[in-house]
Design a protein around this motif. Structure first.
Motif, PDB file in Angstrom:
ATOM      1  N   GLY A   1      -0.615   2.484  -8.704  1.00 31.78           N
ATOM      2  CA  GLY A   1      -0.298   4.112  -8.319  1.00 31.78           C
ATOM      3  C   GLY A   1       0.804   4.549  -8.989  1.00 31.78           C
ATOM      4  O   GLY A   1       1.163   3.853  -9.919  1.00 31.78           O
ATOM      5  N   PRO A   2       1.285   5.690  -8.576  1.00 37.38           N
ATOM      6  CA  PRO A   2       2.457   6.312  -9.463  1.00 37.38           C
ATOM      7  C   PRO A   2       3.687   5.493  -9.404  1.00 37.38           C
ATOM      8  O   PRO A   2       3.921   5.158  -8.352  1.00 37.38           O
ATOM      9  CB  PRO A   2       2.607   7.675  -8.838  1.00 37.38           C
ATOM     10  N   VAL A   3       4.341   5.321 -10.636  1.00 41.18           N
ATOM     11  CA  VAL A   3       5.369   4.536 -10.592  1.00 41.18           C
ATOM     12  C   VAL A   3       6.087   5.384 -11.962  1.00 41.18           C
ATOM     13  O   VAL A   3       5.848   5.567 -12.967  1.00 41.18           O
ATOM     14  CB  VAL A   3       5.017   3.111 -10.873  1.00 41.18           C
TER      15      VAL A   3
ATOM     16  N   ALA B   1       6.086  -3.469 -13.802  1.00 38.20           N
ATOM     17  CA  ALA B   1       5.618  -2.698 -12.579  1.00 38.20           C
ATOM     18  C   ALA B   1       4.328  -2.074 -12.531  1.00 38.20           C
ATOM     19  O   ALA B   1       3.293  -1.976 -11.867  1.00 38.20           O
ATOM     20  CB  ALA B   1       6.602  -1.699 -12.093  1.00 38.20           C
ATOM     21  N   ARG B   2       3.898  -1.362 -13.674  1.00 40.68           N
ATOM     22  CA  ARG B   2       2.791  -0.508 -13.914  1.00 40.68           C
ATOM     23  C   ARG B   2       1.550  -1.638 -14.056  1.00 40.68           C
ATOM     24  O   ARG B   2       0.631  -1.321 -13.984  1.00 40.68           O
ATOM     25  CB  ARG B   2       2.927   0.012 -15.122  1.00 40.68           C
ATOM     26  N   ALA B   3       1.814  -2.948 -14.513  1.00 37.46           N
ATOM     27  CA  ALA B   3       0.873  -3.734 -14.976  1.00 37.46           C
ATOM     28  C   ALA B   3       0.357  -4.192 -13.479  1.00 37.46           C
ATOM     29  O   ALA B   3      -0.953  -4.674 -13.353  1.00 37.46           O
ATOM     30  CB  ALA B   3       1.386  -4.983 -15.583  1.00 37.46           C
ATOM     31  N   VAL B   4       0.971  -4.299 -12.469  1.00 34.44           N
ATOM     32  CA  VAL B   4       0.524  -4.787 -11.146  1.00 34.44           C
ATOM     33  C   VAL B   4       0.250  -3.786 -10.168  1.00 34.44           C
ATOM     34  O   VAL B   4      -0.058  -4.166  -8.899  1.00 34.44           O
ATOM     35  CB  VAL B   4       1.596  -5.978 -10.775  1.00 34.44           C
ATOM     36  N   PHE B   5       0.894  -2.413 -10.382  1.00 36.10           N
ATOM     37  CA  PHE B   5       0.616  -1.504  -9.144  1.00 36.10           C
ATOM     38  C   PHE B   5      -0.016  -0.497 -10.037  1.00 36.10           C
ATOM     39  O   PHE B   5       0.360   0.161 -10.865  1.00 36.10           O
ATOM     40  CB  PHE B   5       2.160  -0.851  -8.806  1.00 36.10           C
TER      41      PHE B   5
ATOM     42  N   GLY C   1       0.751  -1.262   0.104  1.00 34.92           N
ATOM     43  CA  GLY C   1      -0.029  -0.002   0.164  1.00 34.92           C
ATOM     44  C   GLY C   1       0.769   1.229  -0.189  1.00 34.92           C
ATOM     45  O   GLY C   1       0.675   2.229   0.691  1.00 34.92           O
ATOM     46  N   VAL C   2       1.683   1.258  -0.841  1.00 45.06           N
ATOM     47  CA  VAL C   2       2.714   2.479  -0.892  1.00 45.06           C
ATOM     48  C   VAL C   2       2.302   3.626  -1.740  1.00 45.06           C
ATOM     49  O   VAL C   2       1.290   3.421  -2.663  1.00 45.06           O
ATOM     50  CB  VAL C   2       4.381   2.190  -1.385  1.00 45.06           C
TER      51      VAL C   2
END
Length: 256
Positions: free
Chosen positions: A243-245, A237-241, A215-216
């Motif tokens: 939030g902003p990355v 990373a964007r496919a599974v999170f 939950g970052v």
């Protein structure tokens, strides 16, 4: 809290790109976080290295600490330092073998050494799970999975917390490290695949999944080797999170 990216290449420095190193600042206090190949040069574009108030080394692989030898030369032999470095030793928070291994890196031959633990200009403190107060920061080390003794760190200032994974493979301690932090600075050294070695590095997918589980607030990807497919790692990373990355870049500054 301000985070400056001194270098973000994984494993080795790249063309015109330093290896791993970061500067974290608040209330005039400057905390160095790793000092890999080329990062001392980048630090000098931001501040006088004598202005470092403390240094944390996540582990002792060269791409995270190689420029410590150059920092030793600076602190021992600068002809006109702003103060006597022997009277104001720099606090270095590092794995247990740091005094001996860094002395060997600086001067492999016994006859060259003035102090085998470099204690004339550095004050070594062994990392452990114990939180420590460094200036305005509370720094909490968390052991992680890597071939050598390695730590991630949580750095808290006021109500803002930054977590840095250092180098690590997937392990339960990462969820503790990243739990609820505002910013996760995570290594992501390769794309995901079943043939990747265990207890070594994270993929883009694993870094993103960690950020989602914990939950970052924001995910920053670092430690991409020069040969890695950075776009593919970012896409994983964007496919599974959700939030902003983003991938960090050398010289980038983040006000957290």
């Amino acid at each position: 809290m301000r985070l400056t990216i001194l270098g973000c290449c994984g494993s080795i420095p790249g063309p015109d790109a330093a290896a791993s190193g970061y500067l974290v600042e608040a209330e005039g206090f400057r905390l160095g976080l790793d000092l890999g190949n080329g990062t001392l040069a980048q630090l000098q574009t931001v501040c006088d290295p004598f202005e470092l108030d403390a240094l944390v080394l996540s582990h002792l692989h060269p791409d995270h600490c190689a420029d410590f030898s150059a920092l030793t030369v600076l602190r021992r032999y600068h002809p006109a330092p702003p103060y006597d470095p022997r009277q104001r030793r720099l606090g270095v928070h590092a794995p247990s073998e740091a005094p001996g291994r860094l002395a060997n890196a600086y001067a492999p031959h016994e006859a060259e050494r003035r102090d085998t633990d470099l204690s004339d200009v550095f004050d070594f403190h062994t990392l452990s799970r114990e939180p420590r107060r460094l200036g305005p920061f509370t720094v909490t080390p968390v052991p992680v999975a890597h071939p050598t003794e390695s730590f991630g760190v949580r750095i808290t200032h006021g109500d803002v917390t930054l977590a840095y994974t250092g180098d690590t493979g997937p392990c339960p301690e990462l969820d503790e490290l990243a739990d609820g932090v505002d910013v996760l600075l995570s290594e992501a050294s390769w794309t995901d695949g079943p043939d990747r070695p265990e207890a070594l590095h994270l993929s883009g997918t694993q870094a993103g999944a960690l950020a989602a589980r914990a939950g970052v607030g924001r995910l920053l990807l670092t430690h991409l080797p020069p040969w890695a497919d950075g776009d593919a790692i970012l896409a994983e990373a964007r496919a599974v999170f959700d939030g902003p990355v983003e991938r960090v870049a050398q010289g980038a500054v983040y006000d957290l």
